[in-house]
Design a protein around this motif. Structure first.
Motif, PDB file in Angstrom:
ATOM      1  N   ARG A   4      81.159  58.006  71.934  1.00 13.78           N
ATOM      2  CA  ARG A   4      80.088  58.227  70.963  1.00 13.78           C
ATOM      3  C   ARG A   4      79.280  56.966  70.721  1.00 13.78           C
ATOM      4  N   ARG A   5      79.970  55.811  70.734  1.00 14.93           N
ATOM      5  CA  ARG A   5      79.260  54.527  70.571  1.00 14.93           C
ATOM      6  C   ARG A   5      78.203  54.362  71.668  1.00 14.93           C
ATOM      7  N   LEU A   6      78.522  54.903  72.856  1.00 16.24           N
ATOM      8  CA  LEU A   6      77.613  54.797  74.003  1.00 16.24           C
ATOM      9  C   LEU A   6      76.690  56.002  74.125  1.00 16.24           C
ATOM     10  N   ALA A  22      85.746  57.446  70.437  1.00 12.33           N
ATOM     11  CA  ALA A  22      84.888  56.550  69.651  1.00 12.33           C
ATOM     12  C   ALA A  22      83.951  55.760  70.562  1.00 12.33           C
ATOM     13  N   PHE A  23      84.489  55.238  71.658  1.00 14.88           N
ATOM     14  CA  PHE A  23      83.639  54.495  72.597  1.00 14.88           C
ATOM     15  C   PHE A  23      82.578  55.422  73.202  1.00 14.88           C
ATOM     16  N   ARG A  70      77.537  59.161  74.612  1.00 14.68           N
ATOM     17  CA  ARG A  70      77.978  60.261  75.473  1.00 14.68           C
ATOM     18  C   ARG A  70      78.399  61.453  74.610  1.00 14.68           C
ATOM     19  N   ALA A  85      91.440  52.899  65.938  1.00 12.48           N
ATOM     20  CA  ALA A  85      92.284  53.596  66.915  1.00 12.48           C
ATOM     21  C   ALA A  85      93.138  52.604  67.698  1.00 12.48           C
ATOM     22  N   TRP A 120      81.182  54.399  64.813  1.00 14.56           N
ATOM     23  CA  TRP A 120      81.998  54.636  66.007  1.00 14.56           C
ATOM     24  C   TRP A 120      82.718  53.377  66.496  1.00 14.56           C
ATOM     25  N   GLU A 125      91.820  64.443  65.045  1.00 18.32           N
ATOM     26  CA  GLU A 125      90.954  64.998  64.019  1.00 18.32           C
ATOM     27  C   GLU A 125      89.772  64.071  63.827  1.00 18.32           C
ATOM     28  N   VAL A 126      88.689  64.349  64.503  1.00 21.71           N
ATOM     29  CA  VAL A 126      87.533  63.486  64.371  1.00 21.71           C
ATOM     30  C   VAL A 126      86.282  64.345  64.406  1.00 21.71           C
ATOM     31  N   GLU A 127      85.362  64.023  63.535  1.00 22.29           N
ATOM     32  CA  GLU A 127      84.130  64.797  63.483  1.00 22.29           C
ATOM     33  C   GLU A 127      82.938  63.872  63.478  1.00 22.29           C
ATOM     34  N   GLY A 128      81.791  64.418  63.736  1.00 22.93           N
ATOM     35  CA  GLY A 128      80.576  63.607  63.697  1.00 22.93           C
ATOM     36  C   GLY A 128      79.564  64.139  64.670  1.00 22.93           C
ATOM     37  N   GLU A 129      78.370  63.596  64.597  1.00 18.23           N
ATOM     38  CA  GLU A 129      77.287  64.005  65.477  1.00 18.23           C
ATOM     39  C   GLU A 129      77.694  63.756  66.925  1.00 18.23           C
ATOM     40  N   LEU A 168      91.639  58.694  70.812  1.00 14.85           N
ATOM     41  CA  LEU A 168      90.632  58.494  69.765  1.00 14.85           C
ATOM     42  C   LEU A 168      89.748  57.288  70.080  1.00 14.85           C
ATOM     43  N   SER A 169      90.356  56.234  70.653  1.00 13.09           N
ATOM     44  CA  SER A 169      89.526  55.067  71.006  1.00 13.09           C
ATOM     45  C   SER A 169      88.508  55.443  72.081  1.00 13.09           C
ATOM     46  N   SER A 228      86.774  52.859  66.914  1.00 19.87           N
ATOM     47  CA  SER A 228      87.518  52.400  68.099  1.00 19.87           C
ATOM     48  C   SER A 228      88.496  51.290  67.714  1.00 19.87           C
ATOM     49  N   ILE A 237      79.931  65.422  68.631  1.00 20.38           N
ATOM     50  CA  ILE A 237      81.289  65.880  68.946  1.00 20.38           C
ATOM     51  C   ILE A 237      81.370  67.381  68.712  1.00 20.38           C
TER      52      ILE A 237
END
Lengths: 151, 151, 151, 151
Positions: D112-114, D109-110, D116, C109, C102, D126-130, D105-106, C106, D132
């Motif tokens: 998910r990094r945190l 990404a942030f 949330r 992006a 992730w 277009e973004v996938e992952g745990e 997208l940023s 970022s 989301i």
């Protein structure tokens, strides 16, 4: 229309009573009180504002809104560490400093860099210059801050 | 091993000669000179460092590394506006201020907040406190900054 | 004249060999390698660059330059946490992603937001769009990044 | 007790109707709506929240709170440019993306990094992952975001 936003910055437990009174007076004048969301002066200013029925915003250094003190209505987690001091300074139309040390000085400096009027209530950093007024009471601090915005 | 990094902050065209000499002396002592990457004092300090064969880092407020002055070897575009002042202060083991105004004061305040020794060369912001030394010449400024790191 | 700066982003120990090769090739082409200054992919890219005689910049999330990995020549401590990802993306003329999750996404992006060409070396985040190229080897990644800057 | 804060991110005028409905529904569920304070999706989400009697926070890239759209009750001027995207992501307990491009997208990404939870309403990056989830309506987006917080 959005309420006027005034930032209250500072630190030091010995300044809490004065900060609380600043918050109370600002709320009484219809202002939203913006702080760094932490303890001591920041918590006291927010507590005072809430006691007077006002609204409070906390702009935090960390990544979690839940770190805000309990008197913060709206918590912004910047995740940007001390760089959040810029946001605290920028988000008020004027800035009132109550006590405080180096972090507070950075907020005063940013406030002046952005042209915001600053009022330092006794005990804050020793800093002088155009746009910085000194107050000896919460009443005078709030008066000076709001009158600077009228002119 | 990484060279010692010292940050030079400040502004004002009347301080360029002194800043250039600070940069030259720091490079002569084997230090990398870190600045905000802009003009006046920032450019002069980097120019001095380069003249003495030193290396320079510029930490910019904008999003483009190409905005750095021509004496910057390594340009960091933070995109974070005035919040980059924190990075300038944090990236030096010590900070030397030459002239300057509110932006410089924010860097001095952050440097002290982080425990970095600060040396103010005449004409900088009126600020006092533990960890802040005053110098009256570039030679003394560099000497004070480096000796603060030895202790 | 300042050397061309290329940012290498990513994470995951399984990608270190490829990141090291990317760093080595970039240095061989005269580029300064910019990374986030941390471990795994960031350390490997800097190590590769240094092996090839290149220069490296690390842009750190914390407040201490000494947290940079040992292959970083110039350490910028932003103190801004994950917000430093913007600086990493902005400081390269192009960005090469090797592995990553992730945080890397970022940076990709932000790089695209700023118009920087991005090359993703197999295994990085699943992201597509204009200005993002996919590479299957370090050689191809470096070639794609540098040729994107020529056009 | 502070109201639950949910961030709505995105861009694109074609997504305004859906964003407005997201804001309306969030306010109806007692949530404060946090956005980047700008136009299009950000303005629409705040407008919807206000129509339903809710409160709105705008976290701006610039240095002036007055740049916030008219439906923002509390304006935070970070002065940190795109780095404010981290604050937008961090300040919501969950993030709903409506439309959007690289900036969005940023933020995803942030978020998910945190850690949330993120819900992407059709048309976003277009973004996938745990962590989301995809929604096909404002109702489903709000339901997914709030139920992710229950578990």
């Amino acid at each position: 229309m959005r309420a006027r936003q005034i930032s209250v910055v500072g630190s030091g437990s010995e300044w809490e009573a004065q900060a609380e009174q600043v918050g109370r007076l600002l709320a009484g004048r219809g202002c939203t009180v913006v702080t760094g969301g932490g303890d001591e002066v920041m918590a006291a200013a927010a507590r005072g504002a809430r006691q007077a029925g006002g609204r409070t915003v906390g702009i935090l250094p960390g990544e979690s809104p839940s770190a805000a003190n309990e008197w913060i209505d709206f918590a912004v987690a910047t995740g940007a560490g001390h760089a959040r001091n810029l946001a605290v300074a920028a988000s008020g139309e004027a800035v009132i400093a109550v006590g405080g040390s180096w972090g507070t000085l950075s907020e005063i400096a940013f406030a002046r860099r952005l042209g915001r009027p600053v009022v330092v209530l006794g005990g804050g950093p020793e800093v002088e210059g155009e746009g910085i007024a000194r107050a000896t009471s919460p009443e005078q601090a709030v008066e000076l801050a709001l009158s600077a915005l009228e002119s």
